[in-house]
Scaffold this active site. Structure first.
Site, PDB file in Angstrom:
ATOM      1  N   HIS A  19     -79.837  44.449  41.058  1.00  0.00           N
ATOM      2  CA  HIS A  19     -79.205  43.734  39.945  1.00  0.00           C
ATOM      3  C   HIS A  19     -80.234  43.056  39.036  1.00  0.00           C
ATOM      4  O   HIS A  19     -80.003  42.924  37.840  1.00  0.00           O
ATOM      5  CB  HIS A  19     -78.154  42.757  40.494  1.00  0.00           C
ATOM      6  CG  HIS A  19     -77.002  43.493  41.154  1.00  0.00           C
ATOM      7  ND1 HIS A  19     -76.232  42.959  42.142  1.00  0.00           N
ATOM      8  CD2 HIS A  19     -76.531  44.761  40.948  1.00  0.00           C
ATOM      9  CE1 HIS A  19     -75.311  43.854  42.517  1.00  0.00           C
ATOM     10  NE2 HIS A  19     -75.478  44.952  41.817  1.00  0.00           N
ATOM     11  N   HIS A  42     -71.066  54.769  41.036  1.00  0.00           N
ATOM     12  CA  HIS A  42     -70.554  54.279  42.324  1.00  0.00           C
ATOM     13  C   HIS A  42     -70.362  52.772  42.168  1.00  0.00           C
ATOM     14  O   HIS A  42     -71.262  51.983  42.468  1.00  0.00           O
ATOM     15  CB  HIS A  42     -71.548  54.578  43.445  1.00  0.00           C
ATOM     16  CG  HIS A  42     -71.734  56.051  43.709  1.00  0.00           C
ATOM     17  ND1 HIS A  42     -72.370  56.880  42.823  1.00  0.00           N
ATOM     18  CD2 HIS A  42     -71.356  56.812  44.761  1.00  0.00           C
ATOM     19  CE1 HIS A  42     -72.379  58.108  43.325  1.00  0.00           C
ATOM     20  NE2 HIS A  42     -71.769  58.097  44.496  1.00  0.00           N
ATOM     21  N   SER A 107     -72.291  45.407  40.144  1.00  0.00           N
ATOM     22  CA  SER A 107     -72.849  46.016  38.928  1.00  0.00           C
ATOM     23  C   SER A 107     -71.829  46.138  37.785  1.00  0.00           C
ATOM     24  O   SER A 107     -72.187  45.904  36.630  1.00  0.00           O
ATOM     25  CB  SER A 107     -73.481  47.377  39.250  1.00  0.00           C
ATOM     26  OG  SER A 107     -72.599  48.182  39.994  1.00  0.00           O
ATOM     27  N   GLU A 125     -65.219  55.020  41.080  1.00  0.00           N
ATOM     28  CA  GLU A 125     -65.157  54.531  42.466  1.00  0.00           C
ATOM     29  C   GLU A 125     -64.166  55.402  43.218  1.00  0.00           C
ATOM     30  O   GLU A 125     -63.035  55.591  42.780  1.00  0.00           O
ATOM     31  CB  GLU A 125     -64.756  53.044  42.502  1.00  0.00           C
ATOM     32  CG  GLU A 125     -64.477  52.482  43.880  1.00  0.00           C
ATOM     33  CD  GLU A 125     -65.623  52.666  44.881  1.00  0.00           C
ATOM     34  OE1 GLU A 125     -66.777  52.336  44.572  1.00  0.00           O
ATOM     35  OE2 GLU A 125     -65.343  53.164  46.001  1.00  0.00           O
ATOM     36  N   ASP A 174     -75.629  54.513  42.346  1.00  0.00           N
ATOM     37  CA  ASP A 174     -75.834  53.614  43.482  1.00  0.00           C
ATOM     38  C   ASP A 174     -74.909  53.995  44.650  1.00  0.00           C
ATOM     39  O   ASP A 174     -74.015  53.235  45.017  1.00  0.00           O
ATOM     40  CB  ASP A 174     -75.537  52.172  42.987  1.00  0.00           C
ATOM     41  CG  ASP A 174     -75.650  51.145  44.092  1.00  0.00           C
ATOM     42  OD1 ASP A 174     -76.397  51.376  45.055  1.00  0.00           O
ATOM     43  OD2 ASP A 174     -74.983  50.094  43.976  1.00  0.00           O
TER      44      ASP A 174
END
Ligand SMILES: C[S@@+](CC[C@H](N)C(=O)[O-])C[C@H]1O[C@@H](n2cnc3c(N)ncnc32)[C@H](O)[C@@H]1O
Length: 302
Positions: A19, A42, A107, A125, A174
Site C-alpha cells: 500500500h 484481486h 487497495s 473479486e 495482487d
C-alpha cells in the site's frame, strides 16, 4: 472453493509494503490532469476491521501497520512515503486517539480515496462473500459509474479493459497465490498486458517463500519487461527468517503468520518511486524487522 480471506492478513507487513508503493505510484500518476484508470485484479473486501475477529485471531496487523503506527521513526521523522501512507490511514480513523486504529482500507478504498472525478476504478473479486462485501462497501460511497465491482476472474481483465480510452492506467495484480498456477497466470497477464498496452503502469505483489514458482516469478517479470524494452522496479521487504516454524504448520490456510517477506514488482514505474522507496525501506526494516534476517532490496532496470 477458496479458503484465503484477506481479512486475516489486512494491515500485515506485506500490506504495508504494497500500500505504500500503491499510494506513492498513484500520487505521481495523479499529477497529470488526464483521466487515469486503476484496475485492481484481486480486490478483496475493500475495508477491514483491525479490532474484529479475523485480524484479532491472526495478529498480523499487530506486527505490521499497528507496529508502524506505535513506533518512533528511526531518525525522528518518517520517510515521506511512510508519512503519506499513515496520513491516509488517519483519514479512515479520524476518531483514534493513539495508534489504536480500527479501520484498515484495502487497495480498492485506498485507490478510491485518491482518485478524482475524471478517473475510473475497476475492481475484480472472485470470492462470493468478499465480492458481496466489497460491493456493499463501495455502494456506500455513492461513486456511481466511476467505480465498478465485477465478481469475476481478475486475470481476464486485460482483453476487456486494456488499453483504456484515456491511455493512462495503473493495474494492480495482487493474487492470494493460493493456487500454484497463480504464478504462471501473473506472468501471462503481464505478457498480454505489455502486448496490448505497453505504456501502462503495472504493479505486481508476490510472496517470497521457499517455493520454486515464487522464486521464479520476479525473474520472469524482469525478462518480460526487458524484452518489451520497458523499465522495471523491484522492491522487497523481509521481516524475519523464512525457516518454517512447526507451530505455523498446524495453523491452516487462513492463519499463515509465517510469511517472512514479500515484493512489489513494477513495470513502467513512476520515475519518483525508486527514490521514495529508498528512503522508506530502511525505516520499514528498522520498525517491522523481527530478527537478523530482516532487510530490503531495491533494484531497477531500464
Ligand atoms: C491478497 S487479496 C487482495 C487484497 C487487496 N488487493 C488489498 O490490497 O487490499 C487477494 C484476493 O483475490 C481474490 N481472488 C482469488 N482468485 C481470484 C481471481 N482469479 N480473480 C479475482 N479475485 C480473486 C481472493 O478472494 C482475495 O480476496
Amino acid at each position: 472453493m477458496f479458503s484465503y480471506r484477506h481479512a486475516f492478513h489486512a494491515g500485515n507487513h506485506a500490506d504495508v509494503l504494497k500500500h505504500i508503493v500503491l499510494i506513492a505510484a498513484l500520487d505521481h500518476l495523479l499529477e497529470k490532469e488526464t483521466a487515469l484508470t486503476v484496475i485492481d485484479t484481486h480486490a478483496g473486501a475493500g475495508l477491514y476491521r483491525l479490532d474484529g475477529d479475523y485480524a484479532g485471531k491472526s495478529g498480523e496487523a499487530a506486527d505490521g501497520v499497528l507496529r508502524l503506527l506505535a513506533a518512533k521513526p528511526a531518525g525522528g521523522e518518517h520517510a515521506p512515503a511512510i508519512a503519506r501512507y499513515l496520513a491516509l490511514l488517519r483519514e479512515f480513523n479520524p476518531k483514534a486517539k493513539g495508534p489504536d486504529y480500527r479501520v484498515y482500507p484495502g487497495s480498492p478504498f485506498i485507490a478510491q480515496h485518491l482518485l478524482r472525478e475524471q478517473d475510473k476504478l475497476r475492481l475484480f473479486e472472485l470470492h462470493p462473500t468478499d465480492a458481496r462485501t466489497l460491493d456493499a462497501n463501495i455502494g456506500q460511497l455513492d461513486a456511481g459509474r466511476r467505480v465498478s465491482v465485477v465478481r469475476d476472474d481478475g486475470f481476464g481483465c486485460v482483453q476487456s479493459l486494456l488499453p483504456p480510452p484515456s491511455r493512462r492506467a495503473l493495474l494492480l495484480c495482487d493474487p492470494s497465490y493460493e493456487i500454484k498456477t497463480d504464478y504462471a497466470r501473473v506472468a501471462s497477464l503481464m505478457e498480454q498486458a505489455l502486448k496490448r498496452f505497453a505504456t501502462g503502469s503495472y504493479a505486481i505483489w508476490y510472496p517470497i517463500i521457499p517455493r520454486p514458482e515464487a522464486h521464479g516469478l520476479p525473474r520472469r517479470l524482469k525478462s518480460l519487461a526487458t524484452r518489451a524494452g520497458k523499465p522495471w522496479l523491484n522492491a522487497t521487504l523481509t521481516v524475519k527468517s523464512g525457516r518454517v516454524e512447526t507451530s505455523d504448520a498446524a495453523l491452516g490456510a487462513d492463519r499463515r503468520p509465517g510469511l517472512p517477506a514479500s515484493g512489489m514488482f513494477l513495470v513502467n514505474p513512476p520515475w519518483t518511486l525508486k527514490e521514495r522507496l529508498a528512503a522508506a525501506l530502511p525505516q520499514l526494516v528498522a520498525t517491522l524487522g523481527q530478527d537478523k534476517s530482516a532487510g530490503f532490496t531495491l533494484e531497477a532496470g531500464d
